[in-house]
Design an enzyme around this catalytic site. Sequence first.
Site, PDB file in Angstrom:
ATOM      1  N   ASP A 173       0.725  -1.409   0.049  1.00 49.24           N
ATOM      2  CA  ASP A 173       0.009  -0.052   0.108  1.00 49.24           C
ATOM      3  C   ASP A 173       0.749   1.278  -0.021  1.00 49.24           C
ATOM      4  O   ASP A 173       1.326   1.775   1.007  1.00 49.24           O
ATOM      5  CB  ASP A 173      -0.887  -0.069   1.108  1.00 49.24           C
ATOM      6  CG  ASP A 173      -1.870   1.090   1.251  1.00 49.24           C
ATOM      7  OD1 ASP A 173      -2.412   1.498   2.442  1.00 49.24           O
ATOM      8  OD2 ASP A 173      -1.898   2.133   0.387  1.00 49.24           O
ATOM      9  N   ASP A 209      -1.987   5.535  -4.922  1.00 57.03           N
ATOM     10  CA  ASP A 209      -2.126   4.755  -4.037  1.00 57.03           C
ATOM     11  C   ASP A 209      -2.588   3.146  -4.453  1.00 57.03           C
ATOM     12  O   ASP A 209      -3.681   2.893  -5.023  1.00 57.03           O
ATOM     13  CB  ASP A 209      -3.460   5.241  -3.232  1.00 57.03           C
ATOM     14  CG  ASP A 209      -3.470   4.249  -2.183  1.00 57.03           C
ATOM     15  OD1 ASP A 209      -4.592   4.591  -1.135  1.00 57.03           O
ATOM     16  OD2 ASP A 209      -3.028   3.267  -1.751  1.00 57.03           O
TER      17      ASP A 209
END
Length: 331
Positions: A36, A220
């Site tokens: 992430d 992201d």
Amino acid sequence: EKGSAPAIPVDPRFDIAYVTPVTIGTPPQTLYLDFDTGSSDLWVFSSHTLASQVRGQMIYSPEKSTTAKLLAGHTWSIRYGDGSGSLGNVYTDNFTVGGVTVTSQAVQTAQQVSTSFTSESDIHGLVGLGFSTLNTVYPNGQLTFFDNAKSQLDSPVFTADLKWKKEGTYDFGFIDETKYTGEITYLPVQTDPGYWTFTSSGYAVGDGSFNQVSISGIADTATSLTYLPTAVVTSYWRQVEGAVNSQYYGGYVFPCSSKLPSFTFGVGSANITIPGSYINYAQITEGSPTCFGGLQSSSGLGINIWGDVALKAAFVVFNGGNPPTIGWARK
Ligand SMILES: O=C(Nc1ccc(Cl)cn1)C(=O)N1CCCC1
């Protein structure tokens, strides 16, 4: 040192997320984690997680690792943009991804996780690849795997080659020239408060004209969709007959039979084109003729997010040098 690891789509019907195998401890315990770039905590389902909140996930048991050490008096608690979250305590242990090992990596063991994590059996935790300033461990913030590994990598970089409904790759310490076409365009990164924040130079819908407008947002890898300013998103969905912004479904939905236009975004003087098929994210329910869009409005988030729907259209270089930069290439 350098290494490669697969990015495996969770539920390949619609690329909810991508997981990557890692090993933790001695003897090595294998878990599949969601890498992430939008956060900086490395946390895992563990022997400490409430049994009622574990549903099929692999877990890390520090008590079975001869190299695990409790980071006494340290706790953590994180909340993500979709409202999900987790909390717990902290160990250090050996952590390996694609052959790159960090000894004494802070591994945050979950004592509690929210329902969306419990219900996703294929995700056994997260590896934060944002800047370490975002780490939530208290009282002393911990370094990410990338920050710990950087000094031993051939080059202080990692790359993301995510793919539509197929297995992609995360590479650490090198740039694989076979993974992209043309040139990589590097952009400056705003590292405050800790995301990989860059500014896109504009966008075009389908074969339409290019709109030169600065769009600041974060790259992201753990956000499934892409969230952009309302004006941009409205101009996209206006091209799709029957598309509506549904309060009920919380975003743009459209007839699954639609042929969606592509979406092109600027990176410096170059650009990346997201095929329309990537923007047909999923049927709202199994068998429904109504589909949910992969391009949604960011209003209400306070931030624009270039999530997987955009990232999987590109080869992305996260350069942790001084200063950090982000590189984009077509593929
Ligand atoms: O929630 C996230 N992104 C996000 C952000 C905004 C909106 Cl509307 C939706 N999603 C995110 O990055 N994660 C990481 C792990 C679980 C969720």
